[in-house]
Design an enzyme around this catalytic site. Structure first.
Site, PDB file in Angstrom:
ATOM      1  CG  HIS A 207      -6.562  69.415 -70.678  1.00 19.98           C
ATOM      2  ND1 HIS A 207      -5.346  69.046 -71.209  1.00 19.98           N
ATOM      3  CD2 HIS A 207      -7.225  68.265 -70.396  1.00 19.98           C
ATOM      4  CE1 HIS A 207      -5.291  67.721 -71.254  1.00 19.98           C
ATOM      5  NE2 HIS A 207      -6.399  67.228 -70.767  1.00 19.98           N
ATOM      6  CG  HIS A 272      -9.276  64.858 -68.039  1.00 24.85           C
ATOM      7  ND1 HIS A 272      -8.863  65.457 -69.206  1.00 24.85           N
ATOM      8  CD2 HIS A 272     -10.553  65.229 -67.840  1.00 24.85           C
ATOM      9  CE1 HIS A 272      -9.868  66.186 -69.693  1.00 24.85           C
ATOM     10  NE2 HIS A 272     -10.894  66.072 -68.885  1.00 24.85           N
ATOM     11  CE1 TYR A 331     -11.753  60.804 -74.105  1.00 29.34           C
ATOM     12  CE2 TYR A 331     -10.463  61.106 -76.108  1.00 29.34           C
ATOM     13  CZ  TYR A 331     -10.789  61.481 -74.819  1.00 29.34           C
ATOM     14  OH  TYR A 331     -10.146  62.532 -74.217  1.00 29.34           O
TER      15      TYR A 331
END
Ligand code: DNO
Length: 354
Positions: A207, A272, A331
């Site tokens: 990431h 993502h 989220y």
């Protein structure tokens, strides 16, 4: 492309598996063993319990986000080799549980950083935001006080109270570590784990740093195209890949994300996909996924993924907090579900016109 949502586990995540199951065309979740410390070695049996829970809800665990890297590995301190041995054990356990993708990061001390978790927007929603004028003025020596006074601080990954309690030691560990040293430590780690990844068929998906510049004077080595190309060449093996995070790379307006995607063909294992709005240099806020709400061209991002024949995992990311939902910061279900439907629409149109 397999569509997924991140899930923070039962009892923690207000977004339950049965709700995720109703998101159109969802394939599975990405999740992790949340009670693990980075130094712990995972056991297959623990993963099988989690796996059964997810499968009973009609979903699969599509990938692990994350198996975190201990600071001893990032700083090459005395426990490095022991930690790598344990990490190798965790990779095997993940594979034996039938999971083939691991998302991880190599950020020093902290994971992603924001200065505000509830910035109000004109539409009445709130979003995560970052202002370097706020973060940049925090003296690392006073980090604990600054964080305790800052709503964002203790709720972000890497900012947990138990880590903040030893923050001075952590900064001390990184005191001699510049970008070259961090990169050398990454190379050592990747070379050590790659034979296991290859043997067990596990894809590592790095990431990027978020934001894509140094915070608190700490080194950053995953900020842009050059960094990501260096990563995949450190060990030129397809199992050494990337989580393409449009929001993290998008923090820097100089990052041309479609171009980065094309340059990483075959090495993106996880995407993502989210939008971000640039307010001024070093100041951004997250936004709804749709292009018109932010600064990124989401069509071009999805088009680039399509052009490289991306067939890995994809998840919508963050988004706004809307309709009064209470969730893990960034989220919520609602805006991620809207976001995923939008991305699915783009993908279908791109596929049909290809
Ligand atoms: C932020 C996330 C990151 C990510 C880790 C991967 O929302 O994308 O926290 O999970 O950096 O290790």
């Amino acid at each position: 492309m397999k569509k997924t949502l991140r899930w923070f586990g039962s009892g923690v995540d207000p977004v339950t598996l049965d709700k995720i199951r109703q998101v159109p065309d969802i394939y599975g979740v990405v999740t992790t063993l949340y009670d693990k410390q980075p130094e712990d070695e995972w056991k297959k049996e623990e993963l099988l319990v989690l796996k059964k829970q997810v499968e009973d809800a009609g979903l699969v665990i599509a990938g692990i986000e994350s198996v975190n890297i201990p600071d001893a590995i990032k700083t090459a301190s005395k426990d490095r080799d022991m930690c790598i041995e344990r990490y190798i054990g965790s990779i095997k356990a993940v594979s034996e549980a039938g999971i083939d993708t691991i998302c991880y990061n190599f950020m020093a001390v902290f994971d992603w950083t924001r200065s505000d978790l509830t910035k109000p927007r004109e539409d009445g929603s709130t979003v995560l935001s970052y202002d370097h004028a706020v973060i940049g003025q925090i003296d690392p020596d006073n980090l604990i006080d600054a964080m305790l006074n800052n709503a964002a601080g203790c709720k972000l990954p890497g900012w947990e109270p138990e880590r903040l309690a030893k923050i001075k030691d952590l900064f001390e560990m990184y005191s001699g570590i510049d970008e070259n040293a961090l990169c050398a430590n990454l190379e050592y780690f990747l070379k050590a784990i790659m034979p296991t990844c290859e043997k067990y068929g596990v894809k590592m998906a790095m990431h990027p740093d978020d934001p894509g510049w140094s915070v608190f004077g700490l080194p950053r080595i995953m900020k842009n195209k050059q960094d990501l190309l260096r990563l995949i060449k450190l060990v030129d093996n397809p199992h050494n890949g990337v989580t393409l995070c449009s929001g993290s790379l998008g923090t820097n307006p100089d990052n041309d994300i479609p171009d980065i995607i094309r340059s990483l063909k075959g090495r993106i294992h996880f995407a993502h996909v989210r939008n971000i709005r640039h307010n001024s240099p070093g100041n951004f806020e997250e936004s709804a996924h749709i292009s018109s709400d932010g600064s990124l061209d989401m069509y071009e991002i999805m088009k680039a993924l399509h052009d490289i024949k991306f067939d890995g995992l994809l998840r919508p990311d963050h988004g706004r907090q809307i309709w009064g939902e209470v969730s893990v910061p960034g989220y919520g279900l609602y805006d991620r579900a809207i976001g995923l439907s939008y991305l699915s629409g783009l993908w279908e149109a791109i596929q049909k016109s290809a």
